[in-house]
Design an enzyme around this catalytic site. Structure first.
Site, PDB file in Angstrom:
ATOM      1  N   GLU A   1       9.087  15.908  16.191  1.00 47.41           N
ATOM      2  CA  GLU A   1       9.421  15.936  14.761  1.00 47.41           C
ATOM      3  C   GLU A   1       8.500  16.933  14.048  1.00 47.41           C
ATOM      4  O   GLU A   1       7.289  16.753  14.021  1.00 47.41           O
ATOM      5  CB  GLU A   1       9.230  14.528  14.178  1.00 47.41           C
ATOM      6  CG  GLU A   1       9.712  14.407  12.754  1.00 47.41           C
ATOM      7  CD  GLU A   1       9.492  13.008  12.188  1.00 47.41           C
ATOM      8  OE1 GLU A   1       8.415  12.436  12.406  1.00 47.41           O
ATOM      9  OE2 GLU A   1      10.416  12.497  11.530  1.00 47.41           O
TER      10      GLU A   1
ATOM     11  N   LYS B   1       0.855  -1.194   0.000  1.00 44.78           N
ATOM     12  CA  LYS B   1       0.000   0.000   0.000  1.00 44.78           C
ATOM     13  C   LYS B   1       0.889   1.241   0.000  1.00 44.78           C
ATOM     14  O   LYS B   1       1.472   1.603   1.019  1.00 44.78           O
ATOM     15  CB  LYS B   1      -0.899   0.056   1.244  1.00 44.78           C
ATOM     16  CG  LYS B   1      -1.924   1.180   1.118  1.00 44.78           C
ATOM     17  CD  LYS B   1      -2.458   1.673   2.423  1.00 44.78           C
ATOM     18  CE  LYS B   1      -1.748   2.870   2.974  1.00 44.78           C
ATOM     19  NZ  LYS B   1      -1.756   4.088   2.143  1.00 44.78           N
TER      20      LYS B   1
ATOM     21  N   CYS C   1      13.156  11.616   7.224  1.00 48.17           N
ATOM     22  CA  CYS C   1      13.237  11.072   8.588  1.00 48.17           C
ATOM     23  C   CYS C   1      14.604  11.383   9.174  1.00 48.17           C
ATOM     24  O   CYS C   1      14.762  11.465  10.395  1.00 48.17           O
ATOM     25  CB  CYS C   1      12.973   9.577   8.579  1.00 48.17           C
ATOM     26  SG  CYS C   1      13.979   8.699   7.393  1.00 48.17           S
TER      27      CYS C   1
ATOM     28  N   VAL D   1       1.047   6.181  14.169  1.00 43.96           N
ATOM     29  CA  VAL D   1       0.495   5.090  13.346  1.00 43.96           C
ATOM     30  C   VAL D   1       1.302   3.808  13.556  1.00 43.96           C
ATOM     31  O   VAL D   1       0.741   2.732  13.791  1.00 43.96           O
ATOM     32  CB  VAL D   1       0.469   5.493  11.846  1.00 43.96           C
ATOM     33  CG1 VAL D   1       0.048   4.310  10.992  1.00 43.96           C
ATOM     34  CG2 VAL D   1      -0.467   6.680  11.630  1.00 43.96           C
TER      35      VAL D   1
ATOM     36  N   GLU E   1       9.852   1.597  10.879  1.00 41.63           N
ATOM     37  CA  GLU E   1      10.818   2.686  10.649  1.00 41.63           C
ATOM     38  C   GLU E   1      10.035   3.980  10.818  1.00 41.63           C
ATOM     39  O   GLU E   1       9.157   4.286  10.004  1.00 41.63           O
ATOM     40  CB  GLU E   1      11.370   2.612   9.222  1.00 41.63           C
ATOM     41  CG  GLU E   1      12.282   1.450   8.957  1.00 41.63           C
ATOM     42  CD  GLU E   1      13.599   1.565   9.689  1.00 41.63           C
ATOM     43  OE1 GLU E   1      13.964   2.664  10.131  1.00 41.63           O
ATOM     44  OE2 GLU E   1      14.267   0.522   9.841  1.00 41.63           O
TER      45      GLU E   1
ATOM     46  N   SER F   1       4.819   7.537  10.534  1.00 38.53           N
ATOM     47  CA  SER F   1       4.871   8.306  11.786  1.00 38.53           C
ATOM     48  C   SER F   1       4.768   7.404  13.017  1.00 38.53           C
ATOM     49  O   SER F   1       4.280   6.268  12.929  1.00 38.53           O
ATOM     50  CB  SER F   1       3.731   9.312  11.797  1.00 38.53           C
ATOM     51  OG  SER F   1       2.506   8.602  11.826  1.00 38.53           O
TER      52      SER F   1
END
Ligand code: NAD
Length: 494
Positions: free
Chosen positions: A384, A174, A283, A231, A249, A228
């Protein structure tokens, strides 16, 4: 009229079963780019069915043959690098120079994974019993669900899909709903490289409608996620409940330490590239500069100078150095942090607002921003932001700099600028991140080294490098007894 794109399920290009679609637009211009399937659980069901159906034949395909397909894929991506980079810039916004790098990372990963087809090393070891053979081999886990972010729309999926495939798994992918076209290109490339029907399936749509049913589906054995923290954490909790492996990650709050003996011009260039490249949406972006008080003011001056000189615009245009943020949502998020900073009492040395002017008004542009007078515990130095915003934190010593660097919930990348070899080695030892750079900014990972982070950045997994197969394989230990007797380990030989 915007082009219509489809899902790729069982080797066929199909719309969402519901017939619903969503529009993908260019973040620099607002121009609609395509209509993509707004899929749901029923499409995930079809994709998982196809992936499971293709699994046995793919597992039995010799690994070197699987590797050769990936090698051909690397060649096909190389041949279409420019076209893919332009498509990535159109839908994601970062400049062509960077999307070319994004596509090149996919090429590098294809060749790295292709080579693994002729290795896939196991371990042989002596048995404690006579006339007995002992070895352990890697076996594929099964169906891998890949869920990815939008900021490296080509590279990041390849970091997951190529190792999963060479190891003998099949995949349901996805792509991010912000960058679906790159997922579509990837499926086309795999089809052209001769990867059999059902081995890679692509289902477009939102996280809750497509990603979540993938996590819950009993036919998906592993989830490999980039995105993120909120999630990822939710997916890991669900994975734990269902007893399935979830490799995460996630975010970063990466710091560059600049000591008082550093080459300040080099450090300023690296900070500007790390903080404003990809519009700060990496990131590994440099979001904190942890700088020795003796060189603080000079480094701020140099970085501000570089920030103010950057040319903003549509990343497809020659000479543009920074593109837009990816979406209205990101623009709102970054703008929101300006308010947070103001309430915390930080000083805006440059930037701090939405960018406007010729060629910018239809896109999600934000000024390159430098915040000073930032304390290490402030929200702008802890959370972040994921935009072109860098916070300067002033320190008095290397010890303090390392402590500040390590005191965030994230642990992806960090860096030190110094000419003192002892300081460099101390930092290499003590910086608590998965990646450490010396005299180089926080970005620039290469595919043949492990990639990932400590603390909140992940859950112990590493992608790429010699660790690339770990999330996608199980170890099977095999004993072959050729003694003709029942030999009891731990008993008959003691
Ligand atoms: P995100 O978490 O919003 O989305 C990531 C993916 O998860 C998307 O495909 C999304 O559709 C899906 N998703 C969302 N909700 C879901 C749900 N309930 N169930 C299943 N799937 C769901 O992240 P983003 O905004 O796309 O990406 C930005 C984040 O990604 C940043 O935090 C960044 O640091 C991180 N990132 C990390 C790395 C890394 O390797 N560490 C690389 C790139 C980006």
């Amino acid at each position: 009229m915007a082009k219509t794109f489809h899902n790729f399920i069982g080797g066929r290009w199909v719309p969402a079963r519901s017939g619903r679609a969503f529009t993908n637009s260019n973040p620099a211009t607002g121009e609609p780019l395509g209509e993509f399937p707004d899929s749901g659980a029923e499409d995930v069901e079809a994709a998982v069915h196809a992936a499971r159906g293709a699994l046995r034949a793919w597992q039995l395909t010799p690994a070197p043959k699987r590797g050769e397909m990936l090698y051909r894929l690397g060649q096909a991506i190389t041949a279409r690098k420019e076209e893919l980079a332009r498509a990535a810039t159109r839908e994601m916004g970062k400049i062509l120079l960077e999307t070319r790098g994004d596509v090149q990372e996919g090429v590098d990963m294809a060749y790295l994974a292709a080579g693994e087809g002729r290795r896939l090393y196991g371990v042989t070891t002596p048995s404690e019993m006579p006339d007995k053979w002992a070895m352990s081999v890697r076996v594929p886990v099964g169906v891998v669900g890949v869920i990815t972010a939008w900021n490296f729309p080509f590279a990041v999926p390849t970091w997951k899909i190529f190792p999963a495939l060479v190891a003998g798994n099949t995949v349901v992918f996805k792509p991010s709903e912000e960058t679906p076209e790159m997922g579509w290109h990837l499926a086309h490339l795999l089809e052209e490289a001769g990867v059999p029907a059902g081995v890679l399936n692509v289902v477009h749509g939102t996280g809750p409608q497509v990603g979540w049913p993938m996590v819950q589906h009993p036919g998906v054995d592993v989830i490999s996620f980039t995105g993120s923290n909120p999630v990822g954490t939710k997916l890991a909790v669900e994975g734990a409940r269902l007893g399935k492996r979830v490799s995460l990650e996630m975010g970063g709050k990466n710091g560059v330490i600049v000591m008082d003996d550093a080459d300040l011009s080099l450090a300023a260039n690296a900070v500007a590239w790390g903080a404003f490249g990809t519009t700060g949406q990496r990131c590994t972006a440099t979001s904190r500069v942890i700088v020795h008080e003796r060189v603080h003011d000079e480094l701020v001056r140099l970085v501000v100078q570089r920030a103010q000189a950057l040319r903003l615009g549509d990343g497809l245009e020659e000479g543009v150095e920074m593109g837009p943020l990816v979406s209205a949502k990101q623009l709102e998020r970054v703008s929101g942090y300006m308010k947070v900073g103001a309430d915390e009492g930080v000083r805006v040395a440059t930037g701090g607002a939405r960018a406007s002017g010729p060629g910018l008004d239809r896109g999600f542009f934000f000024q390159p921003t430098v915040l000073t007078d930032v304390r290490a515990d402030m929200r702008v130095a802890q959370e972040e932001i994921f935009g072109p915003v860098v916070s300067f934190v002033r320190v008095k010593s290397l010890d303090e700099a390392v402590a500040v660097n390590n005191a965030t919930p994230f642990g992806l990348s960090s860096s030190i600028f110094t000419r003192d070899v002892n300081a460099a080695f101390t930092a290499m030892r003590d910086l608590g991140t998965g990646i450490v750079y010396v005299n180089h900014g926080t970005t620039g990972a290469e595919t043949h080294l492990p990639f990932g982070g400590t603390r909140g950045t992940g859950n112990g997994h590493r992608e790429a490098g010699h660790t690339m197969l770990d999330a996608f394989t199980e170890w099977k230990s095999v004993y072959v007894d050729f003694s003709g007797r029942v030999q009891r380990a731990q008993i008959d030989n003691n």
